[in-house]
Scaffold this motif. Structure first.
Motif, mmCIF file in Angstrom:
data_model
loop_
_atom_site.group_PDB
_atom_site.id
_atom_site.type_symbol
_atom_site.label_atom_id
_atom_site.label_comp_id
_atom_site.label_asym_id
_atom_site.label_seq_id
_atom_site.Cartn_x
_atom_site.Cartn_y
_atom_site.Cartn_z
ATOM 1 N N GLN A 6 0.837 -1.185 0.000
ATOM 2 C CA GLN A 6 0.000 0.000 0.000
ATOM 3 C C GLN A 6 0.879 1.244 0.000
ATOM 4 O O GLN A 6 2.032 1.215 0.434
ATOM 5 C CB GLN A 6 -0.929 0.016 1.217
ATOM 6 N N LEU A 398 -5.016 -1.313 7.651
ATOM 7 C CA LEU A 398 -4.303 -0.496 6.672
ATOM 8 C C LEU A 398 -3.419 0.544 7.354
ATOM 9 O O LEU A 398 -2.830 1.386 6.673
ATOM 10 C CB LEU A 398 -5.296 0.193 5.735
ATOM 11 N N GLU A 416 -5.388 -2.690 -8.942
ATOM 12 C CA GLU A 416 -5.179 -1.880 -7.761
ATOM 13 C C GLU A 416 -6.501 -1.245 -7.331
ATOM 14 O O GLU A 416 -7.469 -1.204 -8.095
ATOM 15 C CB GLU A 416 -4.138 -0.777 -8.020
ATOM 16 N N CYS A 431 -4.981 6.344 -0.584
ATOM 17 C CA CYS A 431 -4.333 5.084 -0.196
ATOM 18 C C CYS A 431 -4.467 4.116 -1.359
ATOM 19 O O CYS A 431 -5.579 3.697 -1.715
ATOM 20 C CB CYS A 431 -4.981 4.526 1.063
ATOM 21 N N LEU A 433 -3.796 0.453 -3.039
ATOM 22 C CA LEU A 433 -3.619 -0.932 -2.610
ATOM 23 C C LEU A 433 -3.363 -1.808 -3.824
ATOM 24 O O LEU A 433 -4.019 -1.662 -4.868
ATOM 25 C CB LEU A 433 -4.870 -1.429 -1.877
ATOM 26 N N SER A 440 -2.149 -9.172 0.209
ATOM 27 C CA SER A 440 -3.195 -8.169 0.332
ATOM 28 C C SER A 440 -4.568 -8.763 0.555
ATOM 29 O O SER A 440 -5.531 -8.036 0.718
ATOM 30 C CB SER A 440 -3.229 -7.293 -0.924
#
Length: 904
Positions: A6, A398, A416, A431, A433, A440
């Protein structure tokens, strides 16, 4: 979740109040490169993400609660608290000309602020709490006194359309629990706003025009039919979903509201309740959890053509509901509903791509995956898990705390996810990811982490157990406090409602002489009696306050007050509590009379409610709970007066000649030998102890009593008035005897006075001086009084024109002027009470000579002026003149003490 999967970027900072932003009001929307943001204040910001510039700032009249963006029309709808819905055109050339120049106080960079006036308010309504826009329909939700009211309006069309709202289609009401007002007087509904969105079946015409930010979603046909019924599925009617602060999740078919027949029905339109979370609903969304659909779509973003197979609703304190379609063993489709509990309180939530849902608490931003075994690559396992929700959720952190609003950006590249968030400190961030990484996936758990997870679960169980114990203790404390407070209110109502007649809780006070440490002490006994049906338990205090009055003849003497507090541990119905306390003498050894004894009950709210009010729920969010002020000072409570009792000289007199032989009563000192000889013998230590008892005191009071004539005062009272007031005393004895018994009714010697039928008595004051009371009746207009060998005649014939008035004279005599004044005050106080009682019964005085009364009043005015002149002379003249002035002043006082008026 691993931190290398992240990336967090901080875009800008916005102003926030002390303590941070509160969740529930801020909003963040994203369309292409522009971000539309409100931080819960009266400002709306437009921020360009690519250029990292603030394009515009709009100022509204009050706090902004909600935003809706119509991307094709370039219009932004804004809900302003206590004002209504505003419509802003986002074209640069259409922005307001009037703007506020100068420093920008809302950010770290300068910008123009565009004030929004009332002309842009298209839906003025102070009760609006939520709204959403679907094509040309605007749906509003307003809070009424007992219900929520939903209304549908037609959105105006055309470039030059009227800014006022279009016609109203219909209206529907929701019967939910309206939360009461909080400690600060504001309604709690403003703390939790309702959630309003739309769920549509595949192919619905509502979504032909793209729209943004309303939170709407498309559900697959099977789930849509199971949730809302076959009629809604056949009509392809979108469903309006409403999540209320009381926890209800309701739905209403949109096409039913648009039809003329249903519009005429108005509030009678049926409303379906889908679920009840039993806590405020903060989010409603939809996910795709079928592993085969996820595999085919390769985690592509949500859009208007994508249908979801799972609907979720999240409550403020962490209760989460997920529902999807499933098949029974017989192959029938049934809805599968699961309730999860995640760590709360939940500030905000958002549904991302696929089966992931993101939610924020004060301490972390987390993600959960609702796809069961979504990491499995075995096709058979995928088929077996179709339509099954995971039994438990495993949130992944997170590492971002205090996010108050959240949205999922559509600009993320393939593989993503990009989250757009606003923190409690006012920082706007993104943010990113990586969804393709194995690390993840939040539901994937390796064997090595199982033991750590078990330890965390056991630790959580311990924390929950400790928390439950703490909450149970707090609830028990509050229940006990409420029980005690209820009893206190019952006792208060019982005492305050009975203003006439006997009180259910009473206090009786009596006085008596007692022997204490070789001296006589006057004591008062207060008897507290509970005749009510309630008990006086912990928290009640019996308060007795004694007010003493200083001697009027002593200079620089001041009154004093003593308070006694006695805790009432347990006073059940029918029980009594007796308290005896001394009416102590002052520093000079003299008892200040009269003495007022005030009795009351005091209930301490600090003692009973203090612990209950200080116990707080640590799970409550600091953003939502306002700390109440300290409303309970140490002396704050319920004060219930029980009555007052006055102790005067008539109650403290002792009568040695009338008392029984066993009672030893001090009298005046007897004659002794030469005081000089006694002093010399005492200095040489030759005085016999028995002889010391006969030593004569040499104080000023004794010398005044021995060598000065006694002080005399008299009061004349109408015989008719006394006969009417003292009927119970006059039944067997003459009026003069009855009057003396009435004056000594509160003295312990009254029984002996009744048996001997007396009209005069010789008593002893607390300081040892004699008090002589004499009662005589005037016959034929004259009162014949024989006192000290002299014959006095009192004429009362000039007062009434109808003839002489028969009167009774009460005469007081004492060698001590102070004691005579105290007895005079006690007699006057009793006569005043008697006159007030007779006046209340309608007794009328006879006709009087007004001129005679005026002459008496003028004579007394002259005497008062003479008193003032004599007192002034005492301050400036020498000793010889002062002595003559003092003697004259004493004569004037005696004349004032013997008025010729009769109390009628």
């Amino acid at each position: 979740m691993a931190e290398d999967n992240q990336r967090v970027d901080y875009l800008a900072g916005f102003c926030c109040p002390v303590g941070g932003l509160a969740a529930g009001k801020p909003r963040v929307l994203c369309h292409e490169s522009e971000i539309y943001l409100s931080n819960g204040s009266e400002f709306v910001y437009i921020y360009n993400q690519e250029g990292k510039l603030l394009n515009a700032v709009y100022r509204f009249p009050d706090q902004v609660w909600h935003l809706e963006l119509l991307a094709l029309r370039r219009e932004l709808y804004v809900l302003c608290a206590r004002n209504g819905i505003y419509c802003l055109s986002l074209d640069p050339q259409s922005r307001l000309v009037n703007q506020t120049d100068g420093e920008d106080k809302e950010g770290d960079f300068p910008s123009s602020v565009f004030p929004v006036d009332s002309d842009s308010c298209v839906f003025p309504d102070a009760t609006l709490c939520a709204f959403t826009v679907l094509n040309d329909i605007i749906i509003t939700l307003a809070q009424g006194p007992s219900k929520w009211r939903m209304r549908l309006f037609e959105q105006p069309q055309g470039s030059d359309r009227d800014p006022r709202p279009g016609s109203q289609f219909s209206e529907v009401e929701f019967s939910t629990c309206i939360l009461p007002s909080g400690s600060n007087g504001k309604p709690l509904a403003s703390r939790f706003l309702p959630v309003l969105c739309c769920a549509s079946p595949p192919g619905s015409s509502v979504f032909h025009t793209p729209w943004c930010s309303s939170g709407g979603f498309v559900l697959e046909e099977t789930l849509f039919g199971l949730l809302f019924g076959a009629d809604a599925a056949l009509l392809e009617s979108p469903m309006i979903l409403c999540g209320f602060p009381d926890g209800q999740l309701c739905c209403v078919p949109l096409k039913a509201l648009l039809s003329p027949e249903m519009a005429l029905a108005g509030p009678e339109t049926p409303v379906k309740i889908l679920h009840h979370l039993e806590e405020p609903v903060v989010f409603i969304g939809a996910l795709r959890t079928d592993p085969r659909i996820l595999e085919d779509m390769d985690e592509k973003p949500l859009n208007e053509d994508t249908s979801c197979d799972c609907m979720v609703a999240v409550g403020h304190y962490g209760k989460m509901m997920a529902i999807k379609s499933s098949r029974e063993e017989g192959g029938n489709l049934v809805p599968e509903l699961r309730e999860y509990y995640i760590r709360g309180p939940i500030l905000c939530a958002a549904c991302g791509v696929g089966s992931r849902m993101y939610y924020s608490t004060h301490s972390d931003l987390s993600v959960v995956d609702l796809a069961c075994n979504s990491n499995s690559s075995d096709p058979e396992k995928i088929d077996n898990t179709q339509g099954v929700l995971p039994p438990v959720l495993s949130p992944a952190s997170l590492s971002i705390c205090s996010v108050v609003t959240l949205s999922v950006s559509s600009r993320a590249p393939k593989g993503e996810a990009e989250l757009l968030a606003l923190s409690a400190k006012g920082r706007l961030m993104t943010c990113s990811l990586d969804l393709s990484s194995e690390d993840s996936r939040p539901v994937r758990m390796t064997t090595g982490k199982v033991g750590q997870k078990i330890k965390e679960l056991l630790s959580g169980i311990g924390n929950v157990s400790e928390r439950v114990s703490f909450l149970k203790k707090a609830v028990d404390q509050r229940n006990r406090a409420l029980t005690c407070l209820n009893e206190a209110m019952n006792v208060s109502c019982a005492l305050l409602s009975n203003r006439e007649g006997p009180k259910p809780i009473s206090c009786t006070t009596t006085t008596a002489w007692s022997r204490f440490q070789l001296r006589d002490v006057l004591t008062a006994t207060c008897l507290l009696e509970n005749s009510s049906d309630y008990s006086l338990d912990q928290g009640w205090t019996f308060c007795i306050q004694v007010f003493t009055s200083s001697c009027a003849l002593e200079v620089d003497s001041v009154g004093s007050a003593i308070t006694y507090t006695i805790p009432v541990d347990q006073l059940t119905p029918g029980s009594k509590r007796e308290v005896t306390l001394p009416l102590g003498s002052n520093e000079n050894g003299k008892l200040d009379l009269p003495v007022t004894i005030s009795c009351a009950l005091f209930y301490s709210l600090k003692e009973i409610l203090g612990s209950a009010l200080t116990s707080s729920d640590s799970l409550d969010a600091p953003f939502f709970d306002d700390c109440p002020p300290d409303i309970l000072p140490d002396r704050d409570g319920i004060f219930l007066p029980l009555g007052e009792y006055t102790v005067d000289m008539l109650q403290c007199l002792r009568f040695p000649s009338l008392a029984v032989a066993e009672v030893q009563v001090p009298g005046l000192p007897s004659p002794t030998s030469d005081p000089v000889k006694t002093f010399l013998e005492a200095s040489r230590g030759q005085v016999d102890p028995e002889h010391m008892k006969n030593i004569e005191p040499m104080g000023p009071d004794f010398l005044r009593a021995k060598y000065l004539p006694p002080s005399v005062a008299s009061v004349k009272v109408s015989s008719e008035l006394l006969k009417n007031a003292l009927k119970e005393y006059c039944s067997e004895v003459p009026l003069c005897c009855a009057t003396l018994q009435w004056l000594l009714a509160e003295n312990s010697i009254v029984d002996i006075v009744k048996t001997q039928v007396l009209t005069e008595v010789q008593g002893v004051a607390p300081d040892g001086n004699d008090i002589h009371l004499l009662v005589r009746e005037a016959r034929n207009g004259l009162a014949h009084l024989f006192l000290q060998g002299n014959l006095y005649q009192v004429a009362v014939t000039e007062l009434c024109p109808a003839g002489p008035i028969q009167a009774v004279e009460i005469q007081m005599e004492s060698p001590s002027l102070a004691n005579m004044c105290r007895v005079h005050h006690a007699v006057i106080r009793r006569i005043q009470v008697m006159i007030m009682e007779q006046a209340a019964q309608g007794s009328n005085p006879p006709d009087l000579r007004v001129q005679y009364l005026r002459q008496i009043h003028a004579n007394h005015e002259m005497l008062l002026k003479e008193v003032q002149l004599l007192r002034d002379r005492l301050c400036v003249e020498d000793d010889a003149s002062a002595s003559a002035a003092a003697e004259k002043l004493l004569q004037v006082y005696k004349q004032l003490r013997n008025p010729s008026l009769i109390l009628l």
